[in-house]
Design an enzyme around this catalytic site. Structure first.
Site, PDB file in Angstrom:
ATOM      1  N   GLY A  80       1.153  77.196  56.661  1.00 17.86           N
ATOM      2  CA  GLY A  80       1.561  75.554  56.536  1.00 17.86           C
ATOM      3  C   GLY A  80       2.641  75.209  57.009  1.00 17.86           C
ATOM      4  CB  THR A 141      -4.926  91.839  53.824  1.00 19.93           C
ATOM      5  OG1 THR A 141      -5.829  91.855  54.928  1.00 19.93           O
ATOM      6  CG2 THR A 141      -4.141  93.071  54.054  1.00 19.93           C
ATOM      7  CB  ILE A 142     -10.704  92.251  53.261  1.00 18.85           C
ATOM      8  CG1 ILE A 142     -10.450  91.381  54.551  1.00 18.85           C
ATOM      9  CG2 ILE A 142     -10.668  91.349  51.975  1.00 18.85           C
ATOM     10  CD1 ILE A 142     -11.878  90.883  55.121  1.00 18.85           C
ATOM     11  CG  ASP A 143      -7.811  92.315  57.891  1.00 23.73           C
ATOM     12  OD1 ASP A 143      -9.244  92.342  57.749  1.00 23.73           O
ATOM     13  OD2 ASP A 143      -7.385  91.393  58.658  1.00 23.73           O
ATOM     14  NE  ARG A 178     -35.004  93.691  68.501  1.00 18.99           N
ATOM     15  CZ  ARG A 178     -35.538  92.654  67.616  1.00 18.99           C
ATOM     16  NH1 ARG A 178     -35.425  92.495  66.411  1.00 18.99           N
ATOM     17  NH2 ARG A 178     -36.464  91.813  68.187  1.00 18.99           N
ATOM     18  N   GLY A 186     -10.764  92.496  60.823  1.00 18.05           N
ATOM     19  CA  GLY A 186      -9.853  93.354  61.643  1.00 18.05           C
ATOM     20  C   GLY A 186      -9.084  92.801  62.762  1.00 18.05           C
ATOM     21  NE  ARG A 284     -10.983  85.660  53.658  1.00 20.95           N
ATOM     22  CZ  ARG A 284     -10.493  84.661  54.588  1.00 20.95           C
ATOM     23  NH1 ARG A 284      -9.890  85.454  55.757  1.00 20.95           N
ATOM     24  NH2 ARG A 284     -10.166  83.366  54.287  1.00 20.95           N
TER      25      ARG A 284
END
Ligand code: F6P
Length: 370
Positions: A80, A141-143, A178, A186, A284
């Site tokens: 922001g 962070t999920i990363d 398939r 990420g 997330r």
């Protein structure tokens, strides 16, 4: 040190991650029960102290039932007004909002601010600290790509979602012979893709750290076909890119679309029916795993401990399963990437998983740390 602390505040900044509420809960409990401090929640990230302050007192009853709840009760915003902008060719920040934030903390009698955020948010924390705001950071962070800490909360939950998706893709891929491509999050680091690819038995893993050539992946798919494994699973991190190429963006500043592109090209190269699935924000949302709940609790209590020790300008970090702190300036605006020659990548290669690069280093999985 802790005698001079009476009131602390907490805010959540940047993309949400499962476990944010668990950190808030632990922080409030430890602050109140261990020290008798008062806790204020700042709403909507750093923005909550700009203009009319959006703060609320958080007592024990306010954090009841939060341990397993996803999202953040405080709301979150990206940088922001605190972000940098290019003005006349140079990167500039709006110093006035930093001063306003500092002024508000004084007016509200806040003795310390805990920032739950990733690398970008922690660089704001560092800048606030440099002008005299007593800040402690908590890595979110999920990363899992924050420098200084072994694991961020939210990662384990995201990994579980991605692994579950790969398990589900396996059964449908096999039914239809398939090729399935799963795009996971990420931006600059392939931790989710690598871990999920290993846990979910992928045939190829494409990560930002290893630029890929899809001919290598197509060869892998053809070899599988030749031995009667008529389906293949590829997991690709959103920030992965072809050798000599660039990452794929949905629009300026927003990664996405690599899964569809990879599926289309692999379909052409192999002649196989191929599909792409974008996992997106499912990674997330929702309830944190037990591991993330424990990690969140440790980080919340750790933040209170760091304040009680006067460790301002520091990030609470997990190192070798012990909580410690590291200076914010060492972690802010940096990315912890997957070591391309690390133990996990080598393990994957030994399992026959390809990364889209021609290199096939020796399969000594013990040679280097993960
Ligand atoms: O930092 C976590 C992350 O999940 C990234 O992997 C992803 O690029 C980004 O957030 C997307 O965030 P948003 O859609 O909220 O801008």
């Amino acid at each position: 040190m802790s005698q001079s602390i009476k009131r602390i505040a907490v805010l959540t900044s940047g993309g949400d991650a499962p476990g944010l509420n668990g950190v808030i809960r632990a922080l409030v409990k430890s602050a109140v029960l261990d020290h008798g401090w008062e806790v204020f929640g700042i709403e909507d990230g750093f923005e909550g102290l700009i203009g009319t302050p959006r703060v609320r007192k958080l007592g024990l009853s306010d954090v009841r039932g939060l341990l397993g709840r996803g999202g953040t009760i405080l709301g979150s915003t990206n940088k922001g007004n605190f972000g940098t902008k290019i003005v006349d060719g140079t990167l500039q920040r709006n110093d006035a909002v930093y001063e306003e934030f500092k002024q508000r903390t004084h007016e509200l009698g806040i003795d310390a601010v805990v920032v739950l955020g990733g690398d970008g948010s922690q660089s704001i924390s560092q800048d606030l600290f440099s002008i005299g705001v007593p800040v402690v950071g908590v890595p979110k962070t999920i990363d899992n790509d924050l420098v200084g800490t072994d694991q961020t909360f939210g990662f384990d939950t995201a990994l579980g979602v991605a692994t579950d998706a790969l398990d589900r893709l396996h059964t449908t891929a096999e039914s239809h012979d398939r090729l399935m491509v799963l795009e996971v999050m990420g931006r600059h680091a392939g931790w989710i893709a690598l871990h999920a690819g290993l846990a979910g038995g992928a045939d190829a893993i494409l990560i930002p750290e290893i630029p890929y050539d899809l001919q290598v992946v197509a060869d892998k798919v053809r070899k599988r076909d030749q031995v009667g494994s008529l389906f293949s699973i590829v997991v690709v991190a959103e920030g992965a890119m072809p050798a000599g190429g660039a990452a794929t963006y949905q629009r300026e500043g927003l990664l996405g679309g690599i899964g569809v592109a990879v599926a289309a090209e692999l379909g052409q190269l192999t002649g196989k029916d191929s599909r792409a699935v974008v996992l997106g924000h499912l990674q997330r949302g929702g309830s944190p795993t037990p591991l993330d709940r424990i990690l969140a609790s440790r980080y919340g209590v750790g933040a209170v401990w760091a304040i009680s020790q006067g460790r301002f300008g520091q990030l609470v970090a997990l190192q070798n399963d012990l909580l410690t702190t590291v200076p914010l300036h060492e972690c802010a605006n940096r990315v912890k990437q997957v070591p391309v020659d690390g133990q996990l990548v080598r393990t994957a290669r030994s399992l026959g998983i390809v990364f889209g690069d021609p290199a096939t280093p020796p399969a000594d999985t013990t040679a280097t740390a993960a």
